[in-house]
Design a protein around this motif. Structure first.
Motif, PDB file in Angstrom:
ATOM      1  N   ARG A  13       0.839  -1.180   0.000  1.00 24.72           N
ATOM      2  CA  ARG A  13       0.000   0.000   0.000  1.00 24.72           C
ATOM      3  C   ARG A  13       0.878   1.236   0.000  1.00 24.72           C
ATOM      4  NH1 ARG A  13      -4.926  -0.692   4.037  1.00 24.72           N
ATOM      5  NH2 ARG A  13      -5.966   0.410   2.369  1.00 24.72           N
ATOM      6  N   ARG A  14       0.348   2.323  -0.535  1.00 24.50           N
ATOM      7  CA  ARG A  14       1.074   3.583  -0.571  1.00 24.50           C
ATOM      8  C   ARG A  14       1.335   4.077   0.851  1.00 24.50           C
ATOM      9  NH1 ARG A  14      -0.380   9.030  -1.147  1.00 24.50           N
ATOM     10  NH2 ARG A  14      -2.560   8.489  -0.931  1.00 24.50           N
ATOM     11  N   LYS A  15       2.532   4.596   1.097  1.00 23.48           N
ATOM     12  CA  LYS A  15       2.896   5.090   2.416  1.00 23.48           C
ATOM     13  C   LYS A  15       2.128   6.385   2.692  1.00 23.48           C
ATOM     14  CE  LYS A  15       7.276   4.918   3.565  1.00 23.48           C
ATOM     15  NZ  LYS A  15       8.708   5.268   3.731  1.00 23.48           N
ATOM     16  N   ARG A  16       1.284   6.385   3.706  1.00 26.35           N
ATOM     17  CA  ARG A  16       0.503   7.584   4.040  1.00 26.35           C
ATOM     18  C   ARG A  16       1.157   8.264   5.238  1.00 26.35           C
ATOM     19  NH1 ARG A  16      -5.161   7.059   5.249  1.00 26.35           N
ATOM     20  NH2 ARG A  16      -5.404   9.107   4.310  1.00 26.35           N
ATOM     21  N   VAL A  17       1.963   9.277   4.964  1.00 17.51           N
ATOM     22  CA  VAL A  17       2.701   9.946   6.030  1.00 17.51           C
ATOM     23  C   VAL A  17       1.871  11.081   6.618  1.00 17.51           C
ATOM     24  CG1 VAL A  17       4.942   9.364   5.047  1.00 17.51           C
ATOM     25  CG2 VAL A  17       3.862  11.494   4.415  1.00 17.51           C
ATOM     26  N   ARG A  19      -0.214  10.977   9.194  1.00 20.70           N
ATOM     27  CA  ARG A  19      -1.584  10.611   9.559  1.00 20.70           C
ATOM     28  C   ARG A  19      -1.673  10.116  11.000  1.00 20.70           C
ATOM     29  NH1 ARG A  19      -1.977  13.104   5.698  1.00 20.70           N
ATOM     30  NH2 ARG A  19      -3.262  12.780   3.845  1.00 20.70           N
ATOM     31  N   SER A  23       0.152   5.579  13.180  1.00 21.64           N
ATOM     32  CA  SER A  23       0.484   5.069  11.846  1.00 21.64           C
ATOM     33  C   SER A  23       1.967   4.742  11.727  1.00 21.64           C
ATOM     34  CB  SER A  23       0.115   6.098  10.782  1.00 21.64           C
ATOM     35  OG  SER A  23       1.022   7.190  10.819  1.00 21.64           O
ATOM     36  N   SER A  29       6.780  12.876   9.944  1.00 23.17           N
ATOM     37  CA  SER A  29       6.427  12.321   8.635  1.00 23.17           C
ATOM     38  C   SER A  29       7.630  11.804   7.863  1.00 23.17           C
ATOM     39  CB  SER A  29       5.688  13.362   7.804  1.00 23.17           C
ATOM     40  OG  SER A  29       4.540  13.805   8.477  1.00 23.17           O
ATOM     41  N   THR A  30       8.469  11.008   8.520  1.00 22.33           N
ATOM     42  CA  THR A  30       9.665  10.355   7.961  1.00 22.33           C
ATOM     43  C   THR A  30      10.752  11.338   7.530  1.00 22.33           C
ATOM     44  OG1 THR A  30       8.986  10.295   5.629  1.00 22.33           O
ATOM     45  CG2 THR A  30       8.179   8.522   7.032  1.00 22.33           C
TER      46      THR A  30
END
Length: 146
Positions: A13-17, A19, A23, A29-30
Motif C-alpha cells: 500500500r502507498r505510504k501515508r505519512v 496521519r 500510523s 512524517s519520515t
C-alpha cells in the motif's frame, strides 16, 4: 508448488505519512528533525555536500583527451579465420560477425598478433605493419579505407 496455487506478489500500500502517531509515520512524517531536508520544497544539487568543498572539486584533475585523436576498434588476425578463402572482409562484415564492436561510424584497425592461413581481401581504416606483411604473405591484399 503448482500452477493452481501460485499467487501474485503481495501488493504494497502507498505510504501515508503525517496521519498520526499510531500510523508510525506521524509527527515528523519520515523527514527526521529540523534541517534543510525537513522543510517543504527542500532540494539541493546532486553533488552538493552541505557547503563543504565537494569531493569532485577536492580531487585533482588528471589526464588529457585530445580533440584530434583517432580511436580505432582493433581486430587481430586470428579473428579473420572466420571468413572463407578469397572473401572480402570489410568493417561492416566484421561488425556483423561481432568481431569489431562499436557503432557504425567507428574506424577499424587490423593488428598483427597471431597468424593467418588464407587468402583474403581485407578492407579497413588502418593496418599495423606486421598485419599487412602477414596478410600479403598469405596471398591476400590490404586496402585502406579513407
Amino acid at each position: 508448488m503448482d500452477l493452481h496455487n501460485l499467487h501474485g506478489a503481495p501488493r504494497q500500500r502507498r505510504k501515508r505519512v503525517g496521519r498520526g502517531h499510531r500510523s508510525g509515520m506521524g509527527k515528523t512524517s519520515t523527514r527526521g528533525h529540523k534541517g534543510q531536508m525537513a522543510r517543504a520544497g527542500a532540494s539541493h544539487k546532486p553533488l552538493f555536500e552541505g557547503g563543504q568543498m565537494p569531493l569532485v572539486r577536492r580531487i585533482p584533475k588528471r589526464g588529457f583527451t585530445s580533440n584530434f585523436g583517432t580511436e580505432y576498434v582493433t581486430v587481430n588476425l586470428p579473428a579473420l579465420a572466420r571468413f572463407e578463402e578469397g572473401a572480402e572482409v570489410t568493417p561492416d562484415r566484421l561488425r556483423a560477425a561481432r568481431l569489431a564492436r562499436g557503432p557504425k561510424g567507428t574506424r577499424v584497425k587490423i593488428l598483427g598478433r597471431g597468424e593467418i592461413d588464407r587468402k583474403l581481401t581485407v578492407r579497413a581504416h588502418a593496418f599495423s605493419a606486421s598485419a599487412r606483411a602477414k596478410i600479403e604473405a598469405a596471398g591476400g591484399t590490404c586496402d585502406v579505407i579513407s
